[in-house]
Write an enzyme that holds these catalytic residues in place. Structure first.
Site, PDB file in Angstrom:
ATOM      1  N   GLU A  42      49.121  47.021 116.937  1.00 54.55           N
ATOM      2  CA  GLU A  42      49.987  45.847 117.010  1.00 54.55           C
ATOM      3  C   GLU A  42      49.196  44.774 117.748  1.00 54.55           C
ATOM      4  OE1 GLU A  42      53.762  44.274 119.623  1.00 54.55           O
ATOM      5  OE2 GLU A  42      53.785  46.383 119.008  1.00 54.55           O
ATOM      6  N   ARG A  46      50.129  36.694 121.626  1.00 54.80           N
ATOM      7  CA  ARG A  46      49.920  36.091 122.941  1.00 54.80           C
ATOM      8  C   ARG A  46      48.514  35.544 123.083  1.00 54.80           C
ATOM      9  NH1 ARG A  46      49.954  39.731 126.873  1.00 54.80           N
ATOM     10  NH2 ARG A  46      50.115  41.572 125.565  1.00 54.80           N
ATOM     11  N   LYS A 130      62.349  48.091 118.062  1.00 56.79           N
ATOM     12  CA  LYS A 130      61.530  48.105 119.262  1.00 56.79           C
ATOM     13  C   LYS A 130      62.473  48.059 120.468  1.00 56.79           C
ATOM     14  CE  LYS A 130      57.897  45.613 121.719  1.00 56.79           C
ATOM     15  NZ  LYS A 130      56.853  44.583 121.660  1.00 56.79           N
TER      16      LYS A 130
END
Length: 213
Positions: A42, A46, A130
Site C-alpha cells: 500500500e 502522503r 480498513k
C-alpha cells in the site's frame, strides 16, 4: 471474498509504504518485499511521488499487488489508476470516494472504526474494511465487538500493528490481513536496508502461517 481480497488475505500482511525517493527506492523495495514472500504494498499518497512509486513497483514485479493508500480525493484515485494501482485505501469513510472507486471497478478499503462507518459501508456491498488507527481505536477487542452486529465484514487493521501483536490479530477469524509499516520504516528505506526488509517480511509470513495453522 472476491479474488483480490482473497489474495491479500492469503498473504496476511500489507506493508504501508511512504517513499520519498521513488525513482531510487521503488524497484529495490518491490524486490525486497517479494523476496520476503510479501508481494503486496500500500503506497501512501502522503508522499508526492506515490503514483511514480506504484508504477515502478508494478513494472519491476508485475505479479505484485500494489495499491494506493491515504487517498482523500477523486483526483488521487485517477492518478492511482493511471499508475496501475489495484486497490485504494482511505483513512476514513467517504461515500463519494467509495462510489467513485466502485464506478471505476477498483477495490476500495475505507477506514471504518464506528458503527456508523460500518452501516455506511453496508450500502456499498464492501467485503473488507480498513480499521484505522487500530490500536488507538480500541484494537482487536473493539474489532471483535463490532463484528457481532456486522458479521459480513472482514477487517484490515492498520496503526500500531507490529511483530509483537501480529499473531494476536491474525488469530481472529474477522481479520483479513494486517497493514503495517514496521517492515518498511523510513530508516530501513532511506538507508536502503533491503535485506532487513526481506527478513522482516519473512518473519511476518511465519507469524501469518502460525496464526492460521
Amino acid at each position: 471474498m472476491n479474488a483480490l481480497n482473497q489474495a491479500i488475505s492469503s498473504i496476511g500482511v500489507v506493508p504501508v509504504i511512504k517513499l520519498n525517493h521513488p525513482e531510487r527506492d521503488a524497484a529495490p523495495l518491490a524486490k525486497a518485499l517479494c523476496a520476503g514472500d510479501v508481494p503486496v504494498a500500500e503506497v501512501t499518497f502522503r508522499a508526492a511521488g506515490a503514483p511514480l512509486a506504484i508504477r515502478i513497483m508494478k513494472e519491476t514485479c508485475p505479479d505484485m499487488i500494489v495499491g494506493a493508500g491515504t487517498v482523500t480525493t477523486t483526483e488521487q484515485i485517477d492518478e492511482a489508476i493511471a499508475a496501475g494501482a489495484q486497490f485504494i485505501v482511505t483513512p476514513g469513510f467517504d461515500e463519494a470516494l467509495v462510489k467513485y472507486a466502485q464506478e471505476k471497478q477498483l477495490a476500495i478499503y475505507p477506514g471504518c472504526t464506528t458503527p456508523t462507518d460500518y452501516h455506511a459501508a453496508l450500502k456499498f456491498g464492501l467485503e473488507v474494511l480498513k480499521f484505522f488507527p487500530a490500536e488507538q481505536s480500541g484494537g482487536l477487542a473493539k474489532i471483535k465487538a463490532m463484528s457481532a452486529p456486522f458479521p459480513q465484514f472482514k477487517v484490515m487493521p492498520t496503526g500500531g500493528v507490529s511483530l509483537k501483536n501480529l499473531k494476536e490479530y491474525l488469530s481472529a477469524p474477522v481479520i483479513a490481513a494486517c497493514g503495517g509499516s514496521y517492515m518498511v520504516t523510513a530508516d530501513l528505506i532511506d538507508n536502503q536496508k533491503w535485506d532487513e526488509i526481506t527478513d522482516l517480511c519473512k518473519k511476518s509470513r511465519e507469524i501469518v502461517k502460525e496464526a492460521r495453522a
